[in-house]
Design an enzyme around this catalytic site. Structure first.
Site, PDB file in Angstrom:
ATOM      1  N   ASP A 107       2.601  -0.613  11.777  1.00  0.00           N
ATOM      2  CA  ASP A 107       2.662  -1.922  12.334  1.00  0.00           C
ATOM      3  C   ASP A 107       4.069  -2.567  12.190  1.00  0.00           C
ATOM      4  O   ASP A 107       4.110  -3.711  12.293  1.00  0.00           O
ATOM      5  CB  ASP A 107       1.525  -2.748  11.837  1.00  0.00           C
ATOM      6  CG  ASP A 107       1.609  -3.064  10.567  1.00  0.00           C
ATOM      7  OD1 ASP A 107       2.144  -2.096   9.701  1.00  0.00           O
ATOM      8  OD2 ASP A 107       1.014  -3.860  10.051  1.00  0.00           O
ATOM      9  N   ARG A 140      -5.042  -2.222   9.123  1.00  0.00           N
ATOM     10  CA  ARG A 140      -5.101  -3.693   9.060  1.00  0.00           C
ATOM     11  C   ARG A 140      -5.447  -4.652  10.032  1.00  0.00           C
ATOM     12  O   ARG A 140      -6.303  -4.138  10.710  1.00  0.00           O
ATOM     13  CB  ARG A 140      -3.886  -4.252   8.053  1.00  0.00           C
ATOM     14  CG  ARG A 140      -3.654  -5.409   7.550  1.00  0.00           C
ATOM     15  CD  ARG A 140      -2.316  -5.795   6.767  1.00  0.00           C
ATOM     16  NE  ARG A 140      -2.346  -4.786   5.877  1.00  0.00           N
ATOM     17  CZ  ARG A 140      -2.799  -5.311   4.531  1.00  0.00           C
ATOM     18  NH1 ARG A 140      -3.161  -6.345   4.233  1.00  0.00           N
ATOM     19  NH2 ARG A 140      -2.437  -4.439   3.432  1.00  0.00           N
ATOM     20  N   THR A 188       4.356   2.765   5.458  1.00  0.00           N
ATOM     21  CA  THR A 188       3.042   2.170   5.589  1.00  0.00           C
ATOM     22  C   THR A 188       2.113   3.113   6.421  1.00  0.00           C
ATOM     23  O   THR A 188       2.645   3.422   7.552  1.00  0.00           O
ATOM     24  CB  THR A 188       2.949   0.678   6.104  1.00  0.00           C
ATOM     25  OG1 THR A 188       1.621   0.507   6.305  1.00  0.00           O
ATOM     26  CG2 THR A 188       3.603   0.581   7.205  1.00  0.00           C
ATOM     27  N   GLY A 202       0.779  -1.224  -0.054  1.00  0.00           N
ATOM     28  CA  GLY A 202      -0.127   0.040   0.140  1.00  0.00           C
ATOM     29  C   GLY A 202       0.850   1.247  -0.185  1.00  0.00           C
ATOM     30  O   GLY A 202       1.635   1.379   0.733  1.00  0.00           O
ATOM     31  N   ASP A 241       5.669  -4.701   5.739  1.00  0.00           N
ATOM     32  CA  ASP A 241       6.353  -6.192   6.360  1.00  0.00           C
ATOM     33  C   ASP A 241       5.956  -7.183   5.101  1.00  0.00           C
ATOM     34  O   ASP A 241       6.960  -7.989   5.241  1.00  0.00           O
ATOM     35  CB  ASP A 241       5.907  -6.723   7.634  1.00  0.00           C
ATOM     36  CG  ASP A 241       4.320  -7.115   7.913  1.00  0.00           C
ATOM     37  OD1 ASP A 241       3.681  -6.918   6.974  1.00  0.00           O
ATOM     38  OD2 ASP A 241       4.019  -7.871   8.372  1.00  0.00           O
ATOM     39  N   ASP A 289       0.023   2.084   8.559  1.00  0.00           N
ATOM     40  CA  ASP A 289      -0.364   1.312   9.579  1.00  0.00           C
ATOM     41  C   ASP A 289       0.363   1.471  10.764  1.00  0.00           C
ATOM     42  O   ASP A 289      -0.111   1.035  11.866  1.00  0.00           O
ATOM     43  CB  ASP A 289      -0.594  -0.289   9.277  1.00  0.00           C
ATOM     44  CG  ASP A 289      -1.431  -0.476   8.025  1.00  0.00           C
ATOM     45  OD1 ASP A 289      -2.404   0.479   7.883  1.00  0.00           O
ATOM     46  OD2 ASP A 289      -1.327  -1.446   7.230  1.00  0.00           O
ATOM     47  N   ARG A 329       0.839  -5.138  -5.048  1.00  0.00           N
ATOM     48  CA  ARG A 329       1.020  -6.441  -4.071  1.00  0.00           C
ATOM     49  C   ARG A 329       1.373  -7.341  -5.013  1.00  0.00           C
ATOM     50  O   ARG A 329       0.686  -7.894  -5.800  1.00  0.00           O
ATOM     51  CB  ARG A 329       0.020  -6.586  -3.288  1.00  0.00           C
ATOM     52  CG  ARG A 329      -0.535  -5.515  -2.468  1.00  0.00           C
ATOM     53  CD  ARG A 329      -1.492  -5.770  -1.556  1.00  0.00           C
ATOM     54  NE  ARG A 329      -2.465  -4.515  -0.873  1.00  0.00           N
ATOM     55  CZ  ARG A 329      -1.878  -3.903   0.025  1.00  0.00           C
ATOM     56  NH1 ARG A 329      -0.609  -4.007   0.730  1.00  0.00           N
ATOM     57  NH2 ARG A 329      -2.420  -2.805   0.505  1.00  0.00           N
TER      58      ARG A 329
HETATM   59  O1  F6P Z   1      -1.289  -1.554   4.629  1.00  0.00           O
HETATM   60  C1  F6P Z   1      -2.074  -0.287   4.351  1.00  0.00           C
HETATM   61  C2  F6P Z   1      -3.552  -0.500   4.218  1.00  0.00           C
HETATM   62  O2  F6P Z   1      -4.166   0.672   3.668  1.00  0.00           O
HETATM   63  C3  F6P Z   1      -4.199  -0.989   5.390  1.00  0.00           C
HETATM   64  O3  F6P Z   1      -4.348  -0.172   6.192  1.00  0.00           O
HETATM   65  C4  F6P Z   1      -5.508  -1.597   4.788  1.00  0.00           C
HETATM   66  O4  F6P Z   1      -6.003  -2.522   5.350  1.00  0.00           O
HETATM   67  C5  F6P Z   1      -5.033  -1.971   3.209  1.00  0.00           C
HETATM   68  O5  F6P Z   1      -3.774  -1.498   2.829  1.00  0.00           O
HETATM   69  C6  F6P Z   1      -5.856  -1.683   2.208  1.00  0.00           C
HETATM   70  O6  F6P Z   1      -5.281  -2.408   1.107  1.00  0.00           O
HETATM   71  P1  F6P Z   1      -5.837  -2.208  -0.505  1.00  0.00           P
HETATM   72  O7  F6P Z   1      -5.431  -0.879  -0.898  1.00  0.00           O
HETATM   73  O8  F6P Z   1      -5.047  -3.252  -1.374  1.00  0.00           O
HETATM   74  O9  F6P Z   1      -7.391  -2.147  -0.283  1.00  0.00           O
END
Ligand code: F6P
Length: 319
Positions: A129, A171, A125, A11, A103, A127, A72
């Protein structure tokens, strides 16, 4: 070390561009060439490359998103994908790879490291985390974005004397939700790290009403449950008619805050310093104000702890 590669993966997060600029310019300053792989590991596998120069990373320090784009990449989670990636890196004559991401992205970098290829990770990120750094790139900006949105919701919540449930990203972690809850003065925060008590929540809401509070705001981390599920629970259990807002991807956009632009600039330079020192297979982080390189697997092997004292603070200040 003559030629390095760089990619952003997973992300996107505000400040990734500032990190790309910093890596590129610090590397060039130290006599290296820089190649960017677009769309993360996907671009590495497909050979989607662009040379990066001092001028091509100009005018991006303040821009959200990532000029290298991101993805991803499922293929890179498999050993064949990693071996293919290594092959590409050799074809492009790359001596080391800098990976900016979370991660999941670091797992891929670690696999390359295990095959003997020099890598350094930069944590990016919203997050937050990731262990090995007090803050990840993008977290501060996302908190500020969430705060601005919640403040707007408070205006309408207060006018209509309503209960609002605000779902924030993160997340499986509650860093973003908790920070936003404290900053916005929310009545209640729900995070995955702390079990939540529906009866207690209903009691708090009743008490708030009795005290004549004009509105209530509950911040719910997406890792706990969707706001829509909480809405139904509150209706069934306490007869509450709550409105919900899902902040969603808006939290990932926008120009980086000054904190994130500085963090990204320092970590970008720190990544090149780590490569020069031969500290391969590491991630750079900022711990107590210092730029520190830790083994990259620290980012997932050690669970970053949420400050539960902050939960108590929401509790106390939201009475
Ligand atoms: O890891 C960053 C994040 O924005 C999370 O907070 C969220 O759960 C996820 O990515 C959303 O992913 P996507 O953009 O693939 O929907």
């Amino acid at each position: 070390m003559k030629r390095i590669g760089i990619l952003t993966s997973g992300g996107d997060a505000p400040g990734m561009n500032a990190a790309i600029r910093s890596v590129t310019r610090t590397a060039i300053y130290n006599g290296m060439e820089v190649i960017g792989f677009r769309r993360g590991y996907e671009g590495l596998l497909e050979g989607d490359v662009i040379p990066l120069s001092v001028s091509s990373v100009g005018g991006i320090v303040h821009r959200g998103g990532t000029i290298l784009r991101t993805a991803r990449c499922e293929r890179f989670t498999k050993p064949e994908g990693v071996r293919e990636g290594l092959q590409r890196l050799k074809e492009y004559d790359i001596d080391a790879l800098v990976v900016i991401g979370g991660d999941g992205s670091f797992h891929g970098a670690y696999e390359l490291h295990k095959l003997g290829f020099p890598v350094v990770g930069i944590p990016g990120t919203i997050d937050n985390d990731i262990a090995g750094t007090d803050c990840t790139i993008g977290f501060d900006t996302a908190c500020n974005t969430a705060l601005q949105c919640i403040e707007k919701l408070r205006d309408t919540a207060s006018s209509h004397e309503r209960l609002f449930l605000v779902e924030v990203m993160g997340r499986n972690a509650g860093f973003l939700a908790l920070e936003a809850a404290v900053a916005a003065g929310a009545e209640y925060a729900m995070v995955p790290e702390v079990p939540f008590d529906l009866d207690l929540l209903c009691k708090k809401l009743r008490y708030a009403k009795e005290r004549g509070k004009s509105h209530s705001l509950i911040i719910v981390a997406e890792g706990v449950m969707p706001a829509s599920e909480l809405q139904s629970l509150l209706k069934d259990t306490g007869g509450y008619d709550a409105r919900i807002t899902v902040l969603g991807h808006i939290q990932r956009g926008g120009s980086p805050s000054s904190f994130d632009a500085v963090l990204a600039s320092r970590l970008g330079a720190g990544a090149i310093d780590a490569l020069i020192r031969g500290e391969f297979g590491t991630m750079v982080g900022r711990i107590n104000g210092e730029i520190v390189a830790s083994p990259i697997q620290v980012s997932w092997e050690q669970k970053k702890k949420l400050d539960t004292g902050m939960m108590e603070l929401v509790e106390i200040l939201g009475i």
